[in-house]
Design an enzyme around this catalytic site. Structure first.
Site, mmCIF file in Angstrom:
data_model
loop_
_atom_site.group_PDB
_atom_site.id
_atom_site.type_symbol
_atom_site.label_atom_id
_atom_site.label_comp_id
_atom_site.label_asym_id
_atom_site.label_seq_id
_atom_site.Cartn_x
_atom_site.Cartn_y
_atom_site.Cartn_z
ATOM 1 N N ASP A 87 32.721 43.650 38.920
ATOM 2 C CA ASP A 87 33.002 43.398 37.508
ATOM 3 C C ASP A 87 32.317 44.479 36.683
ATOM 4 O O ASP A 87 31.295 44.252 36.026
ATOM 5 C CB ASP A 87 32.486 42.008 37.129
ATOM 6 C CG ASP A 87 33.016 41.531 35.785
ATOM 7 O OD1 ASP A 87 33.935 42.181 35.252
ATOM 8 O OD2 ASP A 87 32.518 40.523 35.276
ATOM 9 N N PHE A 133 36.343 31.543 34.057
ATOM 10 C CA PHE A 133 34.991 31.966 33.716
ATOM 11 C C PHE A 133 33.989 30.863 34.049
ATOM 12 O O PHE A 133 34.235 29.692 33.786
ATOM 13 C CB PHE A 133 34.905 32.317 32.233
ATOM 14 C CG PHE A 133 35.462 33.683 31.900
ATOM 15 C CD1 PHE A 133 36.418 34.285 32.688
ATOM 16 C CD2 PHE A 133 35.013 34.360 30.781
ATOM 17 C CE1 PHE A 133 36.922 35.538 32.389
ATOM 18 C CE2 PHE A 133 35.510 35.621 30.462
ATOM 19 C CZ PHE A 133 36.467 36.209 31.262
ATOM 20 N N THR A 178 43.039 36.094 32.234
ATOM 21 C CA THR A 178 41.604 36.031 31.984
ATOM 22 C C THR A 178 41.280 35.094 30.828
ATOM 23 O O THR A 178 42.174 34.465 30.260
ATOM 24 C CB THR A 178 41.070 37.457 31.725
ATOM 25 O OG1 THR A 178 39.643 37.431 31.663
ATOM 26 C CG2 THR A 178 41.624 38.033 30.427
ATOM 27 N N LYS A 227 45.747 42.656 32.941
ATOM 28 C CA LYS A 227 44.877 41.555 32.542
ATOM 29 C C LYS A 227 45.295 41.054 31.159
ATOM 30 O O LYS A 227 45.391 41.847 30.212
ATOM 31 C CB LYS A 227 43.433 42.057 32.521
ATOM 32 C CG LYS A 227 42.374 41.032 32.810
ATOM 33 C CD LYS A 227 41.044 41.748 33.015
ATOM 34 C CE LYS A 227 39.919 40.773 33.256
ATOM 35 N NZ LYS A 227 38.628 41.484 33.330
ATOM 36 N N GLU A 233 43.137 45.691 31.046
ATOM 37 C CA GLU A 233 43.424 44.624 30.092
ATOM 38 C C GLU A 233 44.299 45.061 28.927
ATOM 39 O O GLU A 233 44.119 46.155 28.363
ATOM 40 C CB GLU A 233 42.101 44.056 29.554
ATOM 41 C CG GLU A 233 42.271 42.778 28.760
ATOM 42 C CD GLU A 233 41.074 41.866 28.872
ATOM 43 O OE1 GLU A 233 41.031 40.872 28.121
ATOM 44 O OE2 GLU A 233 40.190 42.116 29.709
#
Length: 313
Positions: free
Chosen positions: A17, A173, A151, A127, A91
């Site tokens: 990440d 998350f 996400t 993303k 993203e």
């Protein structure tokens, strides 16, 4: 005795990440994920200075600033792909989170920029925030062969809708869920298994396995190694460099936390828009954290654009 990171790799696919190529080279993850916050940090690293200049120099079209941002994201993604054997997640602008058509257009643009750089879509995940509009965009992109990583996923309703839409991967998350509960008066969990973020991902993973969904579950946003290890056996885990280092430095045993019982049942009635919005709305944590996450990613996107704008002149 193998260290905890090596043991974890035997149970889950480990993803980095980060956008820091030095960290990626060190920890050798299968995949890597980025977001506007990580790209903002990466843009400040000397290793990416030339890419920043190149993105600005090549920017064109009606919105040169947005084009420069897209080019920089793809350049950083390309560097990451030199180091990982799998995929990089790039993203879509968080400010498009409530616009299905604009999200699709941006995703296609990113895929095209990667193609121009000689990188095929089989190395990419686009993303997208797990709003209703984002999920609908991902559903259409998947049909085009553009696989997606959904996400900012906090609620069970988001997870169910993503699986029903056939998205390739979700990033539920963990740490941000714990953050919310602690900020709202919950005592610190006694064990990682009591962590509400861990419990959320476990519930989602078990639901997907029970109903035979192919969507990959990738736990994300970890605050400590306890949360990570409490999800050993999850399909994938995307972990920051500092936590990867902590796992590498410990040789304590890593026990499987998620085990597929191989007990399948028929899927439930699909969520329509009204049911999705109501069920998500009933989860105060998820409602607040989704909105907060979109705002924060948008703020970091604007900061990144400010860096680019200063160079565009």
């Amino acid at each position: 005795m193998a260290n905890q990171l090596e043991q974890l790799r035997q149970q889950s696919v480990v993803v980095a990440d980060t956008g820091d190529i030095e960290a990626i080279a060190r920890f050798r993850p299968i995949d890597a994920t980025t977001n506007p916050s990580l790209l903002l940090k990466a843009a400040a690293l000397p290793a990416y200075a030339a890419h920043l200049d190149a993105a600005v120099a090549a920017a064109g079209g009606d919105d040169r600033l947005a084009d420069a941002g897209d080019r920089l994201a793809v350049a950083i993604g390309g560097e990451i792909l030199k180091l990982v054997p799998g995929r990089v997640s790039t993203e879509v602008d968080a400010r498009l989170s409530f616009d299905t058509e604009a999200t699709i257009a941006k995703a296609r643009r990113l895929v095209q920029l990667y193609a121009d750089a000689g990188i095929g879509r089989e190395r990419l995940l686009i993303k997208i925030a797990s709003t209703w509009e984002g999920i609908r965009a991902a559903e259409r992109l998947e049909r085009e062969g553009i696989q997606c990583n959904l996400t900012l996923l906090f609620s069970f309703a988001q997870a169910v809708a993503c699986a029903e839409a056939g998205v390739f991967l979700i990033s539920p998350f963990v740490g941000r869920i714990l953050d919310w509960h602690l900020a709202n008066g919950m005592p610190a969990p006694a064990t990682p298994a009591d962590d509400p973020g861990v419990q959320s991902v476990r519930r989602i993973w078990q639901h997907y396995k029970q109903h035979g969904y192919d969507t990959v579950v990738m736990g994300a946003s970890f605050r400590n190694t306890g949360e990570v290890l409490a999800l050993a056996g999850c399909d994938r885990l995307t972990i920051s460099p500092d936590l990867l280092a902590a796992l590498e430095q410990s040789d304590e045993a890593v026990e499987p936390a998620l085990v597929d019982a191989d007990d399948r049942t028929a899927a439930t009635t699909p969520l329509d828009e009204a049911a999705f919005r109501w069920q998500h709305n009933e989860d105060a944590m998820a409602t607040e954290k989704l909105a907060d996450g979109i705002r924060k990613f948008a703020a970091d996107q604007r900061k990144l654009e400010a860096l680019l704008a200063a160079k565009l002149g």
